[in-house]
Design a protein around this motif. Structure first.
Motif, PDB file in Angstrom:
ATOM      1  N   MET A 194     -44.408 -38.493 -52.245  1.00 10.94           N
ATOM      2  CA  MET A 194     -43.694 -38.825 -51.166  1.00 10.94           C
ATOM      3  C   MET A 194     -44.506 -40.127 -50.451  1.00 10.94           C
ATOM      4  N   SER A 195     -43.812 -41.148 -50.600  1.00 10.97           N
ATOM      5  CA  SER A 195     -44.431 -42.303 -49.884  1.00 10.97           C
ATOM      6  C   SER A 195     -43.848 -42.593 -48.561  1.00 10.97           C
ATOM      7  N   VAL A 196     -44.486 -42.571 -47.455  1.00  9.95           N
ATOM      8  CA  VAL A 196     -43.920 -42.755 -46.230  1.00  9.95           C
ATOM      9  C   VAL A 196     -44.711 -44.149 -45.618  1.00  9.95           C
ATOM     10  N   THR A 197     -43.967 -44.992 -45.103  1.00 11.67           N
ATOM     11  CA  THR A 197     -44.580 -46.408 -44.374  1.00 11.67           C
ATOM     12  C   THR A 197     -43.642 -46.689 -43.394  1.00 11.67           C
ATOM     13  N   LEU A 198     -44.128 -47.492 -42.463  1.00 13.43           N
ATOM     14  CA  LEU A 198     -43.543 -47.893 -41.132  1.00 13.43           C
ATOM     15  C   LEU A 198     -43.250 -49.367 -41.560  1.00 13.43           C
ATOM     16  N   ARG A 199     -41.772 -49.636 -40.806  1.00 13.27           N
ATOM     17  CA  ARG A 199     -41.552 -51.077 -41.081  1.00 13.27           C
ATOM     18  C   ARG A 199     -40.919 -51.304 -39.674  1.00 13.27           C
ATOM     19  N   GLU A 200     -41.276 -52.447 -39.340  1.00 13.38           N
ATOM     20  CA  GLU A 200     -40.765 -53.127 -37.849  1.00 13.38           C
ATOM     21  C   GLU A 200     -39.356 -53.039 -37.978  1.00 13.38           C
ATOM     22  N   LEU A 222     -40.211 -44.830 -34.860  1.00 16.25           N
ATOM     23  CA  LEU A 222     -41.509 -44.646 -34.045  1.00 16.25           C
ATOM     24  C   LEU A 222     -41.810 -45.738 -33.389  1.00 16.25           C
ATOM     25  N   TRP A 223     -41.953 -45.436 -32.148  1.00 16.06           N
ATOM     26  CA  TRP A 223     -42.096 -46.444 -30.892  1.00 16.06           C
ATOM     27  C   TRP A 223     -43.195 -46.385 -30.398  1.00 16.06           C
ATOM     28  N   LEU A 224     -44.226 -47.263 -30.388  1.00 15.53           N
ATOM     29  CA  LEU A 224     -45.723 -47.469 -29.861  1.00 15.53           C
ATOM     30  C   LEU A 224     -45.719 -48.561 -28.803  1.00 15.53           C
ATOM     31  N   GLY A 225     -46.541 -48.349 -27.886  1.00 17.36           N
ATOM     32  CA  GLY A 225     -47.031 -49.476 -26.892  1.00 17.36           C
ATOM     33  C   GLY A 225     -47.848 -48.932 -25.872  1.00 17.36           C
ATOM     34  N   PRO A 226     -48.570 -49.954 -25.240  1.00 13.83           N
ATOM     35  CA  PRO A 226     -49.288 -49.357 -24.079  1.00 13.83           C
ATOM     36  C   PRO A 226     -48.538 -48.534 -22.864  1.00 13.83           C
ATOM     37  N   GLY A 284     -42.332 -36.494 -40.153  1.00 14.27           N
ATOM     38  CA  GLY A 284     -43.023 -36.462 -38.637  1.00 14.27           C
ATOM     39  C   GLY A 284     -44.641 -36.418 -38.749  1.00 14.27           C
ATOM     40  N   LEU A 285     -45.208 -35.673 -39.443  1.00 14.45           N
ATOM     41  CA  LEU A 285     -46.613 -35.935 -39.688  1.00 14.45           C
ATOM     42  C   LEU A 285     -47.041 -37.145 -40.112  1.00 14.45           C
ATOM     43  N   ALA A 286     -46.524 -37.496 -41.426  1.00 12.63           N
ATOM     44  CA  ALA A 286     -46.981 -38.876 -41.878  1.00 12.63           C
ATOM     45  C   ALA A 286     -46.739 -40.076 -40.732  1.00 12.63           C
ATOM     46  N   ALA A 287     -45.484 -39.999 -40.104  1.00  5.74           N
ATOM     47  CA  ALA A 287     -45.420 -40.966 -39.126  1.00  5.74           C
ATOM     48  C   ALA A 287     -46.466 -41.153 -37.924  1.00  5.74           C
ATOM     49  N   MET A 288     -46.866 -39.695 -37.524  1.00  4.26           N
ATOM     50  CA  MET A 288     -48.073 -39.764 -36.672  1.00  4.26           C
ATOM     51  C   MET A 288     -49.147 -40.241 -37.290  1.00  4.26           C
ATOM     52  N   GLN A 289     -49.353 -40.005 -38.547  1.00  2.06           N
ATOM     53  CA  GLN A 289     -50.897 -40.086 -39.029  1.00  2.06           C
ATOM     54  C   GLN A 289     -50.856 -41.736 -39.179  1.00  2.06           C
ATOM     55  N   LEU A 290     -49.667 -42.389 -39.541  1.00  2.44           N
ATOM     56  CA  LEU A 290     -49.495 -43.939 -39.590  1.00  2.44           C
ATOM     57  C   LEU A 290     -49.540 -44.557 -38.077  1.00  2.44           C
ATOM     58  N   ALA A 291     -49.074 -43.879 -37.284  1.00  4.88           N
ATOM     59  CA  ALA A 291     -49.205 -44.405 -35.850  1.00  4.88           C
ATOM     60  C   ALA A 291     -50.611 -44.834 -35.294  1.00  4.88           C
ATOM     61  N   GLU A 292     -51.454 -44.088 -35.785  1.00  2.00           N
ATOM     62  CA  GLU A 292     -53.115 -44.325 -35.332  1.00  2.00           C
ATOM     63  C   GLU A 292     -53.427 -45.658 -35.886  1.00  2.00           C
ATOM     64  N   PRO A 293     -53.447 -45.986 -37.130  1.00  2.00           N
ATOM     65  CA  PRO A 293     -53.850 -47.455 -37.544  1.00  2.00           C
ATOM     66  C   PRO A 293     -52.858 -48.354 -37.024  1.00  2.00           C
ATOM     67  N   LEU A 311     -47.147 -29.867 -34.104  1.00  2.00           N
ATOM     68  CA  LEU A 311     -47.491 -30.783 -34.633  1.00  2.00           C
ATOM     69  C   LEU A 311     -48.866 -31.585 -34.143  1.00  2.00           C
ATOM     70  N   TYR A 312     -48.484 -31.857 -32.970  1.00  2.00           N
ATOM     71  CA  TYR A 312     -49.518 -32.739 -32.136  1.00  2.00           C
ATOM     72  C   TYR A 312     -50.899 -31.907 -32.145  1.00  2.00           C
ATOM     73  N   ARG A 313     -50.842 -30.659 -32.025  1.00  2.00           N
ATOM     74  CA  ARG A 313     -52.105 -30.002 -32.069  1.00  2.00           C
ATOM     75  C   ARG A 313     -52.690 -30.076 -33.397  1.00  2.00           C
ATOM     76  N   SER A 314     -51.863 -29.948 -34.389  1.00  2.00           N
ATOM     77  CA  SER A 314     -52.436 -29.975 -35.882  1.00  2.00           C
ATOM     78  C   SER A 314     -53.257 -31.355 -36.029  1.00  2.00           C
ATOM     79  N   LEU A 315     -52.632 -32.547 -35.293  1.00  2.00           N
ATOM     80  CA  LEU A 315     -53.417 -33.623 -35.340  1.00  2.00           C
ATOM     81  C   LEU A 315     -54.509 -33.872 -34.201  1.00  2.00           C
ATOM     82  N   ASP A 316     -55.088 -32.942 -33.595  1.00  2.00           N
ATOM     83  CA  ASP A 316     -56.058 -32.810 -32.723  1.00  2.00           C
ATOM     84  C   ASP A 316     -55.915 -33.528 -31.324  1.00  2.00           C
ATOM     85  N   TYR A 317     -54.613 -33.606 -30.905  1.00  2.00           N
ATOM     86  CA  TYR A 317     -54.256 -34.192 -29.384  1.00  2.00           C
ATOM     87  C   TYR A 317     -54.547 -33.182 -28.494  1.00  2.00           C
ATOM     88  N   THR A 318     -55.235 -33.346 -27.597  1.00  2.00           N
ATOM     89  CA  THR A 318     -55.550 -32.448 -26.667  1.00  2.00           C
ATOM     90  C   THR A 318     -54.592 -32.486 -25.328  1.00  2.00           C
TER      91      THR A 318
END
Length: 156
Positions: free
Chosen positions: A1-7, A74-78, A104-113, A137-144
């Motif tokens: 499985m290859s997961v990427t982000l594309r604008e 996935l939507w990111l911003g300040p 979802g896990l892959a998307a969240m992992q890609l959100a960080e970089p 999911l968020y707990r598994s990714l160490d979100y507090t």
């Protein structure tokens, strides 16, 4: 499985916004807002973060792509222009037919970089109390957990 982000292409943003705002409004209703409050909050969010139905700089909306096919968004911003290095996952949504496959896990992992490349030093999010799958999911990714809001309707 290859997961990427594309604008997400500009011509897709308006349609996605309509669906995303409807989901957001429904989540707010399910979690205690009145219909008026939920509608106002959804409208305010759209106007603030998508003036003219385009992401406000430096917000970015990605398609989550698995093996060449879009499976979500996935939507990111300040979170706040006063703290431009504190970024937020405003929305991560995997299409119904593609859930439970690790996207979802892959998307969240890609959100960080993706956030880090744009100057973020911190990544936060909000998860509604009724969304226990996302909370796990968020707990598994160490979100507090930083706050928990609770309420109880009172019988009249």
């Amino acid at each position: 499985m290859s997961v990427t982000l594309r604008e997400m292409p500009d011509e897709m943003i308006g349609g996605w916004l309509d669906v995303s705002n409807a989901h957001y409004e429904a989540e707010r209703l399910a979690n205690g807002d009145s219909p008026e409050q939920a509608a106002a909050k959804a409208r305010q969010s759209r106007e603030q973060y998508f003036p003219g139905d385009r992401p406000a700089e430096p917000h970015i909306v990605f398609e989550v792509v698995a093996d060449g096919h879009p499976v979500g968004v996935l939507w990111l911003g300040p979170l706040d222009e006063k703290r431009p290095q504190e970024w937020w996952v405003f929305d991560v949504e995997i299409d119904e037919g593609h859930r439970g496959k690790g996207y979802g896990l892959a998307a969240m992992q890609l959100a960080e970089p993706a956030a880090r490349e744009r100057g973020a030093v911190k990544l936060g999010l909000n998860v509604f109390g009724t969304n226990t799958v996302a909370q796990q999911l968020y707990r598994s990714l160490d979100y507090t957990t930083t706050a928990i809001t609770m309420w109880k309707p009172l019988d009249s």
